[in-house]
Motif scaffolding. Structure first.
Motif, PDB file in Angstrom:
ATOM      1  N   LYS A 177      -0.118  10.405   9.717  1.00 33.71           N
ATOM      2  CA  LYS A 177      -0.758  11.170   8.638  1.00 33.71           C
ATOM      3  C   LYS A 177       0.111  11.239   7.397  1.00 33.71           C
ATOM      4  CE  LYS A 177      -1.171  14.848  11.053  1.00 33.71           C
ATOM      5  NZ  LYS A 177      -1.459  16.165  11.608  1.00 33.71           N
ATOM      6  N   GLY A 178       1.420  11.032   7.597  1.00 37.68           N
ATOM      7  CA  GLY A 178       2.350  11.153   6.466  1.00 37.68           C
ATOM      8  C   GLY A 178       2.467   9.848   5.695  1.00 37.68           C
ATOM      9  N   GLU A 232      -3.045   3.059  -0.290  1.00 39.08           N
ATOM     10  CA  GLU A 232      -4.244   3.885  -0.232  1.00 39.08           C
ATOM     11  C   GLU A 232      -5.479   3.133  -0.738  1.00 39.08           C
ATOM     12  OE1 GLU A 232      -2.201   7.227  -1.833  1.00 39.08           O
ATOM     13  OE2 GLU A 232      -1.418   7.420   0.219  1.00 39.08           O
ATOM     14  N   ASP A 233      -5.294   2.130  -1.618  1.00 33.65           N
ATOM     15  CA  ASP A 233      -6.464   1.366  -2.081  1.00 33.65           C
ATOM     16  C   ASP A 233      -6.727   0.123  -1.228  1.00 33.65           C
ATOM     17  OD1 ASP A 233      -4.590  -0.497  -2.802  1.00 33.65           O
ATOM     18  OD2 ASP A 233      -4.942  -0.391  -4.957  1.00 33.65           O
ATOM     19  N   LYS A 282       7.331   0.170  -7.818  1.00 33.29           N
ATOM     20  CA  LYS A 282       6.214  -0.443  -7.088  1.00 33.29           C
ATOM     21  C   LYS A 282       5.342   0.633  -6.430  1.00 33.29           C
ATOM     22  CE  LYS A 282       7.921  -4.721  -7.517  1.00 33.29           C
ATOM     23  NZ  LYS A 282       9.015  -4.417  -8.425  1.00 33.29           N
ATOM     24  N   ASP A 283       4.146   0.215  -6.028  1.00 34.35           N
ATOM     25  CA  ASP A 283       3.254   1.113  -5.286  1.00 34.35           C
ATOM     26  C   ASP A 283       3.709   1.142  -3.830  1.00 34.35           C
ATOM     27  OD1 ASP A 283       1.257   2.451  -3.986  1.00 34.35           O
ATOM     28  OD2 ASP A 283      -0.312   0.966  -4.375  1.00 34.35           O
ATOM     29  N   VAL A 284       4.338   2.233  -3.420  1.00 37.84           N
ATOM     30  CA  VAL A 284       4.809   2.345  -2.029  1.00 37.84           C
ATOM     31  C   VAL A 284       3.962   3.361  -1.259  1.00 37.84           C
ATOM     32  CG1 VAL A 284       7.169   1.557  -2.454  1.00 37.84           C
ATOM     33  CG2 VAL A 284       6.630   3.995  -2.675  1.00 37.84           C
ATOM     34  N   SER A 285       2.723   3.579  -1.720  1.00 38.38           N
ATOM     35  CA  SER A 285       1.844   4.506  -1.012  1.00 38.38           C
ATOM     36  C   SER A 285       1.377   3.864   0.291  1.00 38.38           C
ATOM     37  CB  SER A 285       0.631   4.846  -1.874  1.00 38.38           C
ATOM     38  OG  SER A 285      -0.201   3.709  -2.009  1.00 38.38           O
ATOM     39  N   GLY A 286       0.896   4.704   1.189  1.00 39.73           N
ATOM     40  CA  GLY A 286       0.321   4.209   2.433  1.00 39.73           C
ATOM     41  C   GLY A 286       0.862   4.947   3.635  1.00 39.73           C
ATOM     42  N   HIS A 333      -7.427  -4.003   9.195  1.00 43.38           N
ATOM     43  CA  HIS A 333      -7.381  -2.932  10.213  1.00 43.38           C
ATOM     44  C   HIS A 333      -6.214  -2.004   9.899  1.00 43.38           C
ATOM     45  CE1 HIS A 333     -10.513  -4.629  12.766  1.00 43.38           C
ATOM     46  NE2 HIS A 333     -10.018  -5.800  12.382  1.00 43.38           N
ATOM     47  N   PRO A 334      -6.365  -1.180   8.855  1.00 44.56           N
ATOM     48  CA  PRO A 334      -5.229  -0.372   8.384  1.00 44.56           C
ATOM     49  C   PRO A 334      -4.874   0.791   9.309  1.00 44.56           C
ATOM     50  CG  PRO A 334      -7.195   0.062   7.083  1.00 44.56           C
ATOM     51  CD  PRO A 334      -7.554  -1.040   8.029  1.00 44.56           C
ATOM     52  N   ASP A 335      -5.556   0.879  10.447  1.00 49.11           N
ATOM     53  CA  ASP A 335      -5.239   1.948  11.400  1.00 49.11           C
ATOM     54  C   ASP A 335      -4.505   1.393  12.614  1.00 49.11           C
ATOM     55  OD1 ASP A 335      -7.309   0.428  12.269  1.00 49.11           O
ATOM     56  OD2 ASP A 335      -8.601   2.094  12.875  1.00 49.11           O
ATOM     57  N   GLU A 336      -3.854   0.245  12.474  1.00 46.36           N
ATOM     58  CA  GLU A 336      -3.284  -0.412  13.653  1.00 46.36           C
ATOM     59  C   GLU A 336      -1.992  -1.158  13.318  1.00 46.36           C
ATOM     60  OE1 GLU A 336      -6.065  -2.432  16.606  1.00 46.36           O
ATOM     61  OE2 GLU A 336      -5.257  -4.157  15.530  1.00 46.36           O
ATOM     62  N   ILE A 337      -1.014  -1.023  14.222  1.00 43.74           N
ATOM     63  CA  ILE A 337       0.158  -1.914  14.218  1.00 43.74           C
ATOM     64  C   ILE A 337       0.211  -2.545  15.608  1.00 43.74           C
ATOM     65  CG2 ILE A 337       2.671  -2.115  14.084  1.00 43.74           C
ATOM     66  CD1 ILE A 337       2.748   0.428  12.416  1.00 43.74           C
TER      67      ILE A 337
END
Ligand code: GLU
Length: 218
Positions: free
Chosen positions: A10-11, A39-40, A62-66, A169-173
């Protein structure tokens, strides 16, 4: 042998990944890198020769969001220490990004086969062969990332701890190991991944040491 860190939760991933890489600095390395699904929905890869602090400086604008990401410190075995050879490595489509500790012994023959099918390589590492092979398996067999990883690892001779992100699949590693250590940490609504438990212990005491030949889906 150098380091792997992963975060899914979540963080924000980036601060936990950088902190984790710093905890693994004692293992030695020549370059560092990080991949984040922002996030995009972009899959951003940033890499730098030198220290984790050099990577941080490179990422400053840089964009380090996520909230999902993987990060790596490299000890070069195939290809000079430079940012092109640093991990993570994208697949050709840039939908996948992979980090790897270890050596793919049969990389040359796999690379030739992929080049014959039109794959273009941007580094001189053995690792880039693996991410391209996973993408090839995924696309030609129309299978999930997990199945593609299993198929690709079936072709590989060598030692590895790997972690891979798929922008779709941004919910998986997905992570796997053979002859190279990898630990999964299970927190409250968040997961960690690392080469050893030192980056994980401050977040959770629930850890799983992967066995050789195991694959983890976070
Ligand atoms: N063999 C890979 C490379 O040279 C990974 C090295 C490592 O374990 O960091 O890029």
């Amino acid at each position: 042998m150098c380091g792997i860190v992963g975060y899914l939760g979540k963080g924000q991933a980036y601060p936990a990944l950088i902190k984790g890489l710093k905890r693994l600095e004692y293992r030695g390395y020549d370059s560092a890198g990080v991949a984040l699904i922002s996030e995009d929905g972009s899959l951003n890869v940033y890499k730098a020769k030198g220290k984790v602090a050099d990577l941080e400086a490179y990422c400053a604008d840089k964009d380090v969001s996520g909230s999902v990401g993987i990060a790596h410190t490299r000890w070069a075995t195939h290809g000079e220490p430079c940012s092109a050879n640093a991990h993570p490595h994208y697949s050709s489509s840039e939908k996948l990004a992979l980090i790897h500790n270890g050596i793919i012994e049969n990389y040359a023959v796999l690379k030739e086969k992929l080049q014959a099918k039109g794959y273009i390589f941007k580094s001189s590492t053995d690792t880039e062969v693996l991410v391209q092979l996973i993408e090839y398996m995924k696309v030609t067999n129309q299978v999930s990332l997990l199945t593609a990883v299993q198929l690709a690892l079936g072709e590989v001779i060598g030692a590895y701890a790997i972690a891979i992100l798929d922008k779709e699949h941004p919910d998986e590693i997905i992570a796997a190991r053979k002859s190279s250590p990898l630990v999964v940490g299970i927190g409250a609504d968040e997961f960690f991944l690392a080469s050893d438990a030192t980056p994980i212990v401050e977040y959770t005491d629930k850890v799983v040491y992967l066995e050789d030949g195991e694959i983890a889906v976070l």
